[in-house]
Design an enzyme around this catalytic site. Structure first.
Site, PDB file in Angstrom:
ATOM      1  N   ASP A   1       0.898  -1.229  -0.025  1.00 26.37           N
ATOM      2  CA  ASP A   1       0.130   0.045   0.070  1.00 26.37           C
ATOM      3  C   ASP A   1       0.778   1.160  -0.064  1.00 26.37           C
ATOM      4  OD1 ASP A   1       0.377   1.111   2.863  1.00 26.37           O
ATOM      5  OD2 ASP A   1      -0.273  -1.266   3.146  1.00 26.37           O
ATOM      6  N   ALA A   2       0.288   2.529  -0.424  1.00 29.02           N
ATOM      7  CA  ALA A   2       1.247   3.531  -0.446  1.00 29.02           C
ATOM      8  C   ALA A   2       1.964   3.886   0.803  1.00 29.02           C
ATOM      9  CB  ALA A   2       0.180   4.623  -1.043  1.00 29.02           C
TER      10      ALA A   2
END
Length: 311
Positions: free
Chosen positions: A176-177
């Site tokens: 995820d970011a």
């Protein structure tokens, strides 16, 4: 001058040029040789068919016709860095080389490096020059996509700048970011699919900075398993690396790949994640790579990945 007499006593007539016929037929001796070669080829093909080994016949044709597709096995092994051509021939003679699961002991066998699977001493060798394998240290805030429709920074932007592959690479799994760390990039679809498949239980290691000073109770909880909304999840290995001023550094190893699995496990245990870095996938390690750094996998790392997913 009297023309020479024939056996019946009559003089032999002089032949005119118009009576002379030039034959274009090849001598019978040459024709017999060609017919014999055709028979030999037919016999070789018949034997190969009976044995179910068409590749044996194909190879015999290849040695006669240098333009036939494929490369000699010893040359392919030498190009892959396994050994010199001469040493590769020794390996072949010793029965230590397999092509598509079959031991090859005969010199001169031709293979297609982009299709055939070659092993030496049971270990797969990467001979496909079209396949590329990289690891990237994904920075925080970077999307794990090769292209982002919303224009956000993504992995594809970094790859286009640093890898002149000529082929489209794709990422193996996602981060995820807000999660940093190791991301594998390749154009080898078979390897990528297997690494992501739950069947092979490929381990992944993370370093998590969490709120709260963790102790052995957290280790037991994570290893025994903790209930989440999509089922129970547990870690294969947990270690409290450091504790300081109300924060802890936790190392976790697990083989699950559910979305946000590490963050959800630690939050459910009462230790919310403040920073998360993936440091290892199976035996491939991030090491001292800086965020945004990218490098090619070495042969030992690639062989290890092949092995864990049964390739």
């Amino acid at each position: 001058m009297t023309p020479p007499a024939r056996r019946d006593g009559t003089p032999e007539k002089k032949k005119r040029d118009s009576d002379m016929l030039i034959s274009n037929a090849k001598p019978a001796r040459r024709q017999n040789v060609k017919r014999s070669q055709r028979e030999k080829k037919a016999t070789a093909q018949s034997i190969a068919n009976d044995l179910g080994a068409d590749w044996l016949y194909e190879d015999s044709k290849s040695t006669q016709n240098p333009s036939t597709e494929g490369e000699r096995l010893q040359k392919v092994l030498a190009k892959a860095g396994v050994a010199s051509r001469r040493h590769a021939e020794v390996l072949i003679e010793a029965g230590r080389v397999e092509v598509n699961g079959e031991v090859v002991k005969r010199q001169g066998v031709r293979v297609n490096p982009n299709v055939d699977i070659i092993r030496v001493d049971g270990v797969r060798v990467n001979v496909n020059e079209e396949h590329e394998y990289f690891i990237l240290n994904k920075p925080r805030g970077m999307q794990s996509t090769m292209q982002d429709d919303m224009g956000r920074p993504c992995v594809g932007d970094m790859v286009s700048e640093k890898v002149a592959s000529g082929q489209r690479l794709f990422h193996v799994g996602r981060l995820d970011a807000d999660t940093e760390g190791l991301l594998i990039l390749t154009n080898d679809g078979e390897l990528a699919n297997r690494l992501m498949h739950p069947k092979y239980e490929v381990s992944k290691t993370y370093l998590a900075t969490v709120l709260g000073e963790a102790d052995n109770r957290l280790i037991r909880t994570l290893k025994e398993g903790i209930e989440l909304d999509d089922g129970k999840a547990k870690a294969d290995f947990v270690q409290v690396v450091d504790k300081n001023q109300g924060m802890s550094l936790i190392r976790l190893e697990l083989h699950e790949g559910r979305k946000h699995i590490v963050r959800r496990m630690l939050k459910a245990a009462g230790y919310p994640v403040q920073r998360l870095v993936r440091t290892k996938i199976h035996t491939v390690q991030l090491g001292d790579m800086k965020p945004g750094g990218i490098r090619a996998l070495n042969s030992a790392e690639l062989t290890s990945l092949y092995k864990v997913v049964g390739m």
